[in-house]
Write a protein that holds these residues in place. Structure first.
Motif, PDB file in Angstrom:
ATOM      1  N   THR A 106     -19.536 -77.788  37.088  1.00  0.00           N
ATOM      2  CA  THR A 106     -18.855 -78.833  37.868  1.00  0.00           C
ATOM      3  C   THR A 106     -17.344 -78.646  37.889  1.00  0.00           C
ATOM      4  O   THR A 106     -16.604 -79.570  38.237  1.00  0.00           O
ATOM      5  CB  THR A 106     -19.189 -80.223  37.313  1.00  0.00           C
ATOM      6  N   GLY A 107     -16.870 -77.468  37.511  1.00  0.00           N
ATOM      7  CA  GLY A 107     -15.433 -77.222  37.453  1.00  0.00           C
ATOM      8  C   GLY A 107     -14.841 -76.815  38.786  1.00  0.00           C
ATOM      9  O   GLY A 107     -15.429 -77.027  39.851  1.00  0.00           O
ATOM     10  N   LYS A 108     -13.671 -76.184  38.726  1.00  0.00           N
ATOM     11  CA  LYS A 108     -12.933 -75.814  39.925  1.00  0.00           C
ATOM     12  C   LYS A 108     -13.664 -74.722  40.708  1.00  0.00           C
ATOM     13  O   LYS A 108     -14.345 -73.881  40.141  1.00  0.00           O
ATOM     14  CB  LYS A 108     -11.528 -75.340  39.554  1.00  0.00           C
ATOM     15  N   MET A 109     -13.451 -74.748  42.033  1.00  0.00           N
ATOM     16  CA  MET A 109     -14.091 -73.786  42.921  1.00  0.00           C
ATOM     17  C   MET A 109     -13.329 -72.467  42.986  1.00  0.00           C
ATOM     18  O   MET A 109     -13.881 -71.438  43.337  1.00  0.00           O
ATOM     19  CB  MET A 109     -14.234 -74.371  44.318  1.00  0.00           C
ATOM     20  N   MET A 110     -12.041 -72.513  42.692  1.00  0.00           N
ATOM     21  CA  MET A 110     -11.259 -71.282  42.635  1.00  0.00           C
ATOM     22  C   MET A 110     -10.123 -71.481  41.642  1.00  0.00           C
ATOM     23  O   MET A 110      -9.579 -72.579  41.506  1.00  0.00           O
ATOM     24  CB  MET A 110     -10.738 -70.883  44.016  1.00  0.00           C
ATOM     25  N   PHE A 111      -9.786 -70.394  40.941  1.00  0.00           N
ATOM     26  CA  PHE A 111      -8.754 -70.483  39.915  1.00  0.00           C
ATOM     27  C   PHE A 111      -8.237 -69.090  39.608  1.00  0.00           C
ATOM     28  O   PHE A 111      -8.827 -68.077  40.015  1.00  0.00           O
ATOM     29  CB  PHE A 111      -9.303 -71.145  38.640  1.00  0.00           C
TER      30      PHE A 111
END
Length: 267
Positions: A106-111
Motif C-alpha cells: 500500500t506504499g508509494k507508486m514511484m520513488f
C-alpha cells in the motif's frame, strides 16, 4: 543518431538528443532504472519525480504515469538504463526462495532509491551493451534480473512487500478514476484492469455511468481539455496533443476541427 532505444529481453537502453514525451503511459510491470545523463521527469496524478544523473528510480507495476526525456543544456543526451522486473521472474524467485507476503503493498507508486554503490555497479555492468546489445542474451538477462532482486532486498528488506505482491487491482469508483486519468493514452483494457474490472464489465459500468461508450467519452474529454489549454493557457497545439492523450498530431488536428468546427491553430 538522435535517438537510440534498445529493448533487449527485459533490459531497456535509451539515448536521445531530442526532448521526448512518452506515448506509453501504462506501466504493467515493476521497473528499476538509472539516469546516466540529461534529465528525466516521471509524473502521475499524485507527484512528479525528477531524475538527474545518478538517480535510481522505481516504478510500481499497474499504474498510469507519463515521462519526459530531456537532454542537458550542455549538449549531453538523455541516457538511461532500465530493467523490467516482470511478474513471472518475481514469482519464480519467490518460489525458489520460499518468500511469502501476507498483505498487499500500500506504499508509494514511484520513488527514488538513495545512491547505492552496489546497485549503481549493477547498472554500470550494463553500459557496454549499448554498443553490443546482441551480447545481452536471454540467459544473461535472467541472471541480471535475479542479481538485481538480490540487491534490492539487501538494500531494503521492506521492498519484499512490494516486489512480491502479486494481487490484482480491486474494483474502485469508475467515475472518479476516469475523470482523473482520461489524459493517459492507454487501451480500454488497461483502464478496465486498473479499475478492477473485466473489459465487458468495464464497458457496461461505463455506459451506465457516463451514457457514452468509453471511446467517445475519452475523445471528447481530451479535446475539451486541449481546447482549454490552447484558449485559456495559451499553449501551442503541437505542445498539447500528447499531454491530453492523443498519439499523433494529425489525428488530433482532424478530431479538433470535427468537434469545434475550426482548426486548433485558430483558437
Amino acid at each position: 543518431m538522435e535517438t537510440i532505444d534498445i529493448v533487449q529481453h527485459n533490459i531497456l537502453l535509451s539515448c536521445t538528443s531530442k526532448q521526448q514525451f512518452s506515448q506509453e503511459h501504462f506501466w504493467g510491470e515493476h521497473t528499476l532504472s538509472i539516469l546516466l545523463s540529461g534529465e528525466g521527469r516521471v509524473y502521475n496524478n499524485e507527484e512528479t519525480q525528477i531524475y538527474t544523473p545518478g538517480t535510481i528510480g522505481f516504478l510500481k507495476r499497474n499504474q498510469l504515469a507519463k515521462s519526459i526525456k530531456i537532454p542537458s543544456a550542455d549538449g549531453q543526451p538523455f541516457k538511461s538504463i532500465g530493467i523490467i522486473l516482470d511478474e513471472e521472474s518475481l514469482k519464480q524467485y519467490s518460489t525458489e526462495n520460499e518468500i511469502v507476503t501476507k498483505l498487499p503493498y500500500t506504499g508509494k507508486m514511484m520513488f527514488q532509491l538513495n545512491q547505492n554503490r552496489f546497485i549503481t555497479g549493477f547498472f554500470d555492468s550494463l553500459v557496454p551493451y549499448f554498443e553490443q546489445p546482441e551480447q545481452l542474451t536471454k540467459r544473461l538477462s535472467e541472471l541480471k534480473t535475479k542479481e538485481v532482486i538480490e540487491l534490492l532486498l539487501a538494500y531494503d528488506s521492506r521492498l519484499k512487500e512490494l516486489l512480491f505482491d502479486f494481487s490484482e487491482p480491486f474494483k474502485i469508483d469508475l467515475e472518479a478514476f476516469m475523470k482523473s486519468h482520461f489524459t493517459y493514452n492507454v487501451p480500454i483494457k488497461q483502464f478496465a484492469k486498473l479499475t478492477g474490472r473485466s473489459i465487458s464489465t468495464f464497458k457496461r459500468d461505463f455506459k451506465k455511468t457516463f451514457s457514452q461508450t468509453p471511446e467517445k467519452w475519452l475523445k471528447d474529454m481530451r479535446l475539451d481539455k486541449a481546447h482549454f489549454l490552447i484558449s485559456e493557457k495559451k499553449q501551442k497545439p503541437s505542445e498539447v496533443y500528447l499531454q491530453v492523450g492523443f498519439e499523433n498530431f494529425s489525428h488530433f488536428s482532424t478530431s479538433f476541427k470535427e468537434r469545434f468546427g475550426y482548426n486548433a491553430s485558430t483558437v
